[in-house]
Structures are given as C-alpha cells and as structure tokens.
Enzyme design. Structure first.
Site, PDB file in Angstrom:
ATOM      1  N   TRP A 160       0.818  -1.219   0.000  1.00  0.00           N
ATOM      2  CA  TRP A 160       0.000   0.000   0.000  1.00  0.00           C
ATOM      3  C   TRP A 160       0.852   1.270   0.000  1.00  0.00           C
ATOM      4  CZ3 TRP A 160       1.672   2.576   4.178  1.00  0.00           C
ATOM      5  CH2 TRP A 160       2.158   1.820   5.238  1.00  0.00           C
ATOM      6  N   PRO A 185      -3.166  -6.351  -5.493  1.00  0.00           N
ATOM      7  CA  PRO A 185      -2.728  -5.165  -4.745  1.00  0.00           C
ATOM      8  C   PRO A 185      -3.132  -5.251  -3.270  1.00  0.00           C
ATOM      9  CG  PRO A 185      -4.694  -4.648  -6.026  1.00  0.00           C
ATOM     10  CD  PRO A 185      -4.341  -6.082  -6.333  1.00  0.00           C
ATOM     11  N   ALA A 186      -2.541  -4.404  -2.454  1.00  0.00           N
ATOM     12  CA  ALA A 186      -2.877  -4.357  -1.029  1.00  0.00           C
ATOM     13  C   ALA A 186      -4.354  -3.983  -0.865  1.00  0.00           C
ATOM     14  CB  ALA A 186      -1.998  -3.331  -0.335  1.00  0.00           C
ATOM     15  N   GLY A 238       6.875  -6.346   0.533  1.00  0.00           N
ATOM     16  CA  GLY A 238       6.154  -6.274   1.808  1.00  0.00           C
ATOM     17  C   GLY A 238       7.049  -6.733   2.942  1.00  0.00           C
ATOM     18  N   SER A 239       6.428  -7.253   3.987  1.00  0.00           N
ATOM     19  CA  SER A 239       7.206  -7.560   5.192  1.00  0.00           C
ATOM     20  C   SER A 239       8.037  -8.838   5.034  1.00  0.00           C
ATOM     21  CB  SER A 239       6.265  -7.716   6.380  1.00  0.00           C
ATOM     22  OG  SER A 239       5.576  -8.940   6.268  1.00  0.00           O
ATOM     23  N   GLU A 260      11.078  -8.355  -2.109  1.00  0.00           N
ATOM     24  CA  GLU A 260      11.605  -7.056  -1.675  1.00  0.00           C
ATOM     25  C   GLU A 260      10.979  -6.809  -0.311  1.00  0.00           C
ATOM     26  OE1 GLU A 260      11.652  -3.597  -0.716  1.00  0.00           O
ATOM     27  OE2 GLU A 260      10.660  -2.921  -2.560  1.00  0.00           O
ATOM     28  N   CYS A 294      10.342   1.112   2.734  1.00  0.00           N
ATOM     29  CA  CYS A 294      11.308   0.093   3.185  1.00  0.00           C
ATOM     30  C   CYS A 294      12.722   0.649   3.230  1.00  0.00           C
ATOM     31  CB  CYS A 294      11.345  -1.095   2.240  1.00  0.00           C
ATOM     32  SG  CYS A 294       9.779  -1.720   1.813  1.00  0.00           S
ATOM     33  N   GLU A 391      12.176  -2.298  12.119  1.00  0.00           N
ATOM     34  CA  GLU A 391      11.700  -1.257  11.204  1.00  0.00           C
ATOM     35  C   GLU A 391      10.497  -0.535  11.840  1.00  0.00           C
ATOM     36  OE1 GLU A 391       9.990  -2.878   7.580  1.00  0.00           O
ATOM     37  OE2 GLU A 391      11.074  -1.382   6.428  1.00  0.00           O
TER      38      GLU A 391
HETATM   39  C1  SIN Z   1       9.352   0.476  -0.812  1.00  0.00           C
HETATM   40  O1  SIN Z   1       9.228   1.093   0.223  1.00  0.00           O
HETATM   41  O2  SIN Z   1       8.985  -0.702  -0.889  1.00  0.00           O
HETATM   42  C2  SIN Z   1       9.938   1.067  -2.076  1.00  0.00           C
HETATM   43  C3  SIN Z   1      10.591   2.357  -1.878  1.00  0.00           C
HETATM   44  C4  SIN Z   1      11.192   2.916  -3.131  1.00  0.00           C
HETATM   45  O3  SIN Z   1      10.967   2.423  -4.228  1.00  0.00           O
HETATM   46  O4  SIN Z   1      11.918   3.892  -3.015  1.00  0.00           O
END
Ligand code: SIN
Length: 488
Positions: A160, A185-186, A238-239, A260, A294, A391
């Site tokens: 999201w 999608p989320a 995601g997580s 990722e 992330c 995180e």
């Molecule tokens: C993410 O937070 O998963 C992606 C961040 C980014 O593409 O810069």
C-alpha cells in the site's frame, strides 16, 4: 470525487476487478470497502475475490501469455511506451486517487506516478535488449546457442505504501520479458492498481496479459497462487514475515521468487560531512511518505562531534514541516495508513524514552486526530533501543551518537536486514569503506534518496532476493535456454 476518476480512469465507486480484459465482480458478488485514511470515510467498494475467482485470473493469464510471448520485442516495446505515456497524461487524476486511498500528499503522489511511469519507460526500452549468446563449441560440427525466454504467468503481490510504482516496476519488467501477470494489490490501495492497469489496456496490452484481483483474504488467495502449477513466478514487496511464508508456500512448485522485504536502514553522518546536505538527505530519507518506505532511514548514527549541530538543524527543518490532509496545498506529511501503524510507532517511542531517549520534537499523535502523527526526533539514542533493531515504518528519527566509522559500521551491520544504508562524509576513504563494509543491497553516499529506474533495487540477508529496475530487473522474468546445435 470518484465520478471524476470514473470518467477519466474508469475506476468507479463500485469498481470491478480486471480479468481477461473485462471488468468483473466476484462470483459471489461480495465486496469490501476502501477507506480514505485521512478522513476514515469510505471511498469505494471492490470485489472480494476468493480462490475460484483467482483461478479465472490465472486461466486468463495463461491464455494471455500464449498471445503476448509471440509479439515481437519491438511491438511489446511500443505498447509499453504507450502505457508510459498514459501515466504521464493522467498524472493528476492518478495522483488524486492515490492520495485519497493512501494518504500521501498530492505532490508526493504526483512524484510517485512519474517514478512508476519511469519504470515502464525503462522496460519498454529494455524489452528490445533481451540478447542471447553464442558460445564456442567443443568441435566445428556444433554451435552453442543461449537464448532467453519469458518465465510465463507471474503473480505480483504489491504493498500500500507505493500503490503505483511497486506495480509498474514488476509488471513492466514482466511484460517487457514477454510474461503475463496477475496482480494482487494491497487491500488498502486497490483503486490505483485498477486505474493504472486500465491505462495498460487503453495502451494496447492484450486481454489476459495483465489482470488485477482484489481480496480481503490475501492469505488464502495468495497461498492458492503460490501452490498453483501454472504460476511460474511470484514477485512480492512487503514484510519479511510474509516474504518467508510465501517462500515456504512456493516450495512445492519451486517457483522463481523476487522478494523485496523489510529494511532497517542506518543513516551515518561523520564529522567531516557537509551537515546541511546531511540534514536535507535525512529529511528526504526519513520523512518521505511519513516514514512508510522500506528504504527509509530507521536509525541515525551521528558522529559525537557533530550530533548537536545535526539535531538542531534537523529540528529546525522539521519546524517548517506541515502535517495534514494530503490534498491540501503545502502539506508535507499525511496520515499513517492505519491504527496498527500508529501503535507500532508509539511502542517504539515508548521503548526509546524508557531507555533514556529524549524527545526533541513531536513524540505523540497529532492534534488532527485519526492516524495523523507528529514528526518526531529522539536524541540520546542507544543501540539497545527497539528502533535500532526493528523497522519503525513511521515518522520517527532516533539519533545515536558514534565515535568512529568502525563503530558506525558495527552498529549498522548488527541486524538481520540488508536493504538500504546511507552515509555522509567528505572523506573519500571513509566513503569507500562504507560502500565496501556496509552489508546492504543499496548504499547511498551523500544521497538520501537512492531509488530510480536505472539502478538495481533490492536487498540482501532477510531483506530479500532479486532486483527490480535497471538492466538486472528483467532477468528475474527470464529463463535461460541452452541449445546445442550439432551435426553441422
Ligand atoms: C518500498 O518502500 O517498498 C519502495 C521504496 C522505493 O521504491 O523507493
């Protein structure tokens, strides 16, 4: 507001899913609500797909794959390029839709549409460069040919926090390679996904090549997709916890995986750094999307000689920061996505304060109520604090003093995560040491924002596997085939 989206983007208050080029409801007609995190009002309802509905999407993607893989690379490139142009043309309505369901300020949403579009443009170009190889054979009667082929039906499970860019950087790579895709999608942000894939149809992507399914039961539906023999690859953002379970669920069919996952980015500032630049980088890295990325700096490791100057300047920058509803002019930070996100931020602040952390700015919920939260700076940080290990995914900067590059690297690497790291220094030897020693997939030296379509995005350790964007990003959607031509 949704009427405007309906007119321009085909996404309405009672939206449907996209399967085989058609807008379809779930078989049992069930729906779930999408809410605006800034107002808590319902924006729309979307189909609540179950396993049988997902099966329809996979069948459509199988059919779509057989058509799409026969298209020439040039034709795929042209269609992708038209998709890119559509995103640019509809930048404003896409951004409004994104702000409505995700909460980020409009300027950030517009930035994300451009960022997401850039991946499509990039992969439109890359689709023409899926080159093979000819290798010297054992004898003159043979030739060794190496070709690359699309892996087949792919599934994207997207988050999201970047409702468009995390779709385009997967889907554009997949389509450029000749694969088809089912996107899940989320639950919080399905409208942007539907809108962006509607534009793909308009651009000429054939029916079944790109399908979007929405569900309030992702666990069951995604498990089904992980088990499905026709699905050849899963790409997930995601997580780490969910990434691990997808890996387990995909083991039975040995799927290709791109994961990722979570990060815990250190942001190091040495005493030889340009402090003004470091503060600008820190603001961008920490407070973009209210700290919900992330790659956000999660902990600041600041040389003791400059920590007072850095914290004062950071606080000064934060004083000019406006929290509010994302559609309002001049707003820098919207709400957090939900109450769970706020609780996590609160628990991290509580832990830091209990261990002697001092709140320099913010520290609690914002007077606007709901899920708005004050951007926060905590000084006198310690490596033992939760924020240094987990995180936070929120607008909290924890400043921990360090005395040397070695100490910074030791603290920075003492984590299971390895996505992004940042370091500010004017000393070339320090810069090269950080680049070499930091155990991360991405390192920003004197840069607080490192993501772009030209660079390989991805992590190591428990931050995942595979790369997105760049020339490496398409490899995850290709199989290598070796043909030995004999008897020549
Ligand atoms: C993410 O937070 O998963 C992606 C961040 C980014 O593409 O810069």
């Amino acid at each position: 507001m949704l009427d405007t989206f309906k007119e321009t983007l085909g996404v309405s208050a009672n939206s449907k899913c996209l399967v085989d080029g058609q807008w379809v409801a779930s078989m049992d007609q069930n729906v779930f609500q999408v809410t605006n995190p800034a107002t808590q009002l319902t924006l729309a309802s979307v189909p609540d797909f179950q396993v049988a509905d997902a099966e329809r999407a996979v069948s459509a993607a199988e059919k779509g794959f057989q058509i799409w893989r026969q298209y020439s690379a040039k034709k795929r490139s042209q269609i992708l390029y038209r998709w890119y142009e559509k995103l640019i043309e509809y930048k404003r309505p896409l951004a409004e839709l994104m702000t409505a369901e995700q909460g980020k300020p409009l300027t950030e949403s517009e930035g994300e549409v451009e960022y997401g579009a850039a991946y499509i443009q990039w992969f439109a170009e890359e689709s023409k460069r899926i080159n093979g190889d000819i290798i010297p054979p054992q004898n003159h009667q043979q030739r060794i040919l190496v070709t690359k082929e699309p892996v087949g039906v792919c599934v994207a499970v997207t988050p999201w926090n970047f409702p468009i860019a995390m779709i385009t950087r997967k889907a554009a790579a997949a389509l450029a390679a000749g694969c088809s895709m089912v996107i899940k999608p989320a639950e919080a942000t399905p409208l942007s996904a539907l809108a962006v894939c509607k534009l793909a149809l308009d651009a000429g992507v054939p029916d079944g090549v790109l399908n979007v399914i929405t569900t309030s039961d992702p666990k069951t539906v995604v498990k089904y997709l992980c088990d499905h023999k026709s699905v050849k690859k899963i790409s997930f953002t995601g997580s780490t916890a969910v990434g691990k379970s997808l890996m387990q669920q995909s083991a039975g069919t040995l799927k290709k995986l791109s994961l990722e996952l979570g990060g815990n980015a250190p942001f190091i500032v040495m005493d030889d750094a340009d402090i003004e630049a470091a503060v600008r980088g820190a603001m961008a890295s920490k407070f973009r999307n209210a700290g919900q990325t992330c790659v956000c700096a999660n902990r600041f490791l600041i040389h003791r000689n400059v920590i007072d100057e850095f914290s004062e300047k950071l606080a000064h920058s934060l004083d000019a920061f406006t929290v509010g509803v994302g559609t309002k002019e001049g707003v820098d930070q919207g709400p957090l996505i939900n109450e769970q996100a706020v609780s996590k931020v609160e628990s991290h602040i509580e832990d830091a304060v209990a261990q002697g952390g001092r709140i320099l700015r913010g520290g609690s919920r914002h007077e606007l109520g709901g899920t708005f939260f004050q951007p926060t700076i905590i000084v006198d940080g310690k490596a033992s604090m939760k924020i240094n290990h987990e995180e936070t995914f929120g607008p909290v900067a924890l400043l921990i003093p360090i005395d040397s590059a070695e100490e910074a690297i030791e603290i920075a690497n003492d984590t299971d995560f390895g996505l992004a790291a940042y370091a500010y220094t004017q000393n070339l030897a320090n810069a090269m040491t950080f680049s070499h020693e930091l155990e991360y997939g991405m390192v920003g030296i004197n840069e607080g924002v490192i993501s772009n379509e030209m660079a390989p995005f991805g992590g190591i350790k428990e931050s995942g596997m595979g790369r997105e964007g760049s020339s490496y990003g398409i490899e995850d959607y290709l199989n290598i085939k070796y043909t030995l031509l004999g008897g020549l």
